[in-house]
Write a protein that holds these residues in place. Structure first.
Motif, PDB file in Angstrom:
ATOM      1  N   ARG A   1      12.039   5.662 -15.106  1.00  0.00           N
ATOM      2  CA  ARG A   1      10.984   5.315 -14.305  1.00  0.00           C
ATOM      3  C   ARG A   1      11.125   6.047 -13.053  1.00  0.00           C
ATOM      4  NH1 ARG A   1       7.954   3.704 -17.987  1.00  0.00           N
ATOM      5  NH2 ARG A   1       8.446   1.859 -19.195  1.00  0.00           N
TER       6      ARG A   1
ATOM      7  N   HIS B   1      14.926   4.656 -11.801  1.00  0.00           N
ATOM      8  CA  HIS B   1      15.907   4.196 -12.562  1.00  0.00           C
ATOM      9  C   HIS B   1      15.623   4.249 -14.153  1.00  0.00           C
ATOM     10  CE1 HIS B   1      12.668   0.965 -12.210  1.00  0.00           C
ATOM     11  NE2 HIS B   1      12.997   0.698 -13.279  1.00  0.00           N
TER      12      HIS B   1
ATOM     13  N   ILE C   1      11.227   1.077  -4.661  1.00  0.00           N
ATOM     14  CA  ILE C   1      12.087   0.601  -5.913  1.00  0.00           C
ATOM     15  C   ILE C   1      12.461   1.947  -6.281  1.00  0.00           C
ATOM     16  CG2 ILE C   1      12.181  -0.309  -8.320  1.00  0.00           C
ATOM     17  CD1 ILE C   1       9.849  -2.202  -7.436  1.00  0.00           C
TER      18      ILE C   1
ATOM     19  N   THR D   1       6.620  -3.887   2.753  1.00  0.00           N
ATOM     20  CA  THR D   1       6.678  -2.828   1.417  1.00  0.00           C
ATOM     21  C   THR D   1       8.171  -2.426   1.121  1.00  0.00           C
ATOM     22  OG1 THR D   1       6.835  -0.900   3.076  1.00  0.00           O
ATOM     23  CG2 THR D   1       4.642  -1.642   2.017  1.00  0.00           C
ATOM     24  N   LEU D   2       8.624  -2.318  -0.120  1.00  0.00           N
ATOM     25  CA  LEU D   2      10.055  -1.802  -0.229  1.00  0.00           C
ATOM     26  C   LEU D   2       9.987  -0.664  -1.449  1.00  0.00           C
ATOM     27  CD1 LEU D   2      11.260  -3.871  -3.021  1.00  0.00           C
ATOM     28  CD2 LEU D   2       9.767  -5.029  -1.663  1.00  0.00           C
TER      29      LEU D   2
ATOM     30  N   ASN E   1       5.792  -6.920  -1.028  1.00  0.00           N
ATOM     31  CA  ASN E   1       5.836  -8.260  -1.181  1.00  0.00           C
ATOM     32  C   ASN E   1       4.707  -8.945  -0.193  1.00  0.00           C
ATOM     33  OD1 ASN E   1       6.657 -10.867  -0.775  1.00  0.00           O
ATOM     34  ND2 ASN E   1       8.793 -10.339  -0.240  1.00  0.00           N
TER      35      ASN E   1
ATOM     36  N   GLU F   1      10.395   6.764  -8.968  1.00  0.00           N
ATOM     37  CA  GLU F   1      10.616   5.772  -7.722  1.00  0.00           C
ATOM     38  C   GLU F   1       9.028   5.531  -7.316  1.00  0.00           C
ATOM     39  OE1 GLU F   1      11.209   6.994  -3.175  1.00  0.00           O
ATOM     40  OE2 GLU F   1      13.138   6.816  -4.205  1.00  0.00           O
ATOM     41  N   LYS F   2       9.202   4.055  -7.058  1.00  0.00           N
ATOM     42  CA  LYS F   2       7.854   3.577  -6.627  1.00  0.00           C
ATOM     43  C   LYS F   2       7.989   2.564  -5.210  1.00  0.00           C
ATOM     44  CE  LYS F   2       7.717  -0.205  -9.883  1.00  0.00           C
ATOM     45  NZ  LYS F   2       6.791  -0.559 -11.064  1.00  0.00           N
ATOM     46  N   THR F   3       6.694   2.432  -4.797  1.00  0.00           N
ATOM     47  CA  THR F   3       6.485   1.614  -3.540  1.00  0.00           C
ATOM     48  C   THR F   3       5.926   0.248  -3.799  1.00  0.00           C
ATOM     49  OG1 THR F   3       6.464   3.426  -2.186  1.00  0.00           O
ATOM     50  CG2 THR F   3       5.746   1.344  -1.317  1.00  0.00           C
ATOM     51  N   ALA F   4       6.590  -0.891  -3.711  1.00  0.00           N
ATOM     52  CA  ALA F   4       5.989  -2.005  -4.083  1.00  0.00           C
ATOM     53  C   ALA F   4       5.685  -2.862  -2.807  1.00  0.00           C
ATOM     54  CB  ALA F   4       7.099  -2.763  -5.047  1.00  0.00           C
TER      55      ALA F   4
END
Length: 100
Positions: free
Chosen positions: A62, A81, A78, A75-76, A69, A64-67
């Protein structure tokens, strides 16, 4: 159809395998648990496991991505992985779906 909970090899299918093969249930449970250990260890080392006519246990990467909250409006990131996945063989899919 409801799913039944499975705890390792301690489920009714081990009894069915024992009856069909004539091997005692304890030996069947041991073999199933060892098989699961080998699959987990192989995947942990980045190796896929192929079972002809059944399917493949593979590692998917997977990116890397931005998520977000939304409750905190932050934003965080991820990180990239790996996740384990199962890809059924065409024969397996056809038998389960009723196709021949």
């Amino acid at each position: 159809m409801s799913a039944k909970p499975v705890r390792g090899a301690e489920h009714s299918d081990s009894s069915q395998i024992a009856k069909t093969t004539g091997i005692d249930k304890a030996a069947v449970v041991t073999v199933i648990e060892q098989f699961m250990t080998v699959v987990k260890d192989s995947l942990a080392h980045g190796e896929n496991v192929y079972l002809r006519g059944f399917g493949s246990f593979i590692i998917k990467t997977r990116a890397e991505k931005t998520a977000r909250n939304i409750s905190k409006n932050t934003t965080l990131v991820i990180p990239a992985h790996n996740i384990p996945a199962f890809k059924p063989a065409k024969v397996f899919n056809n038998e389960v779906s009723g196709l021949k």
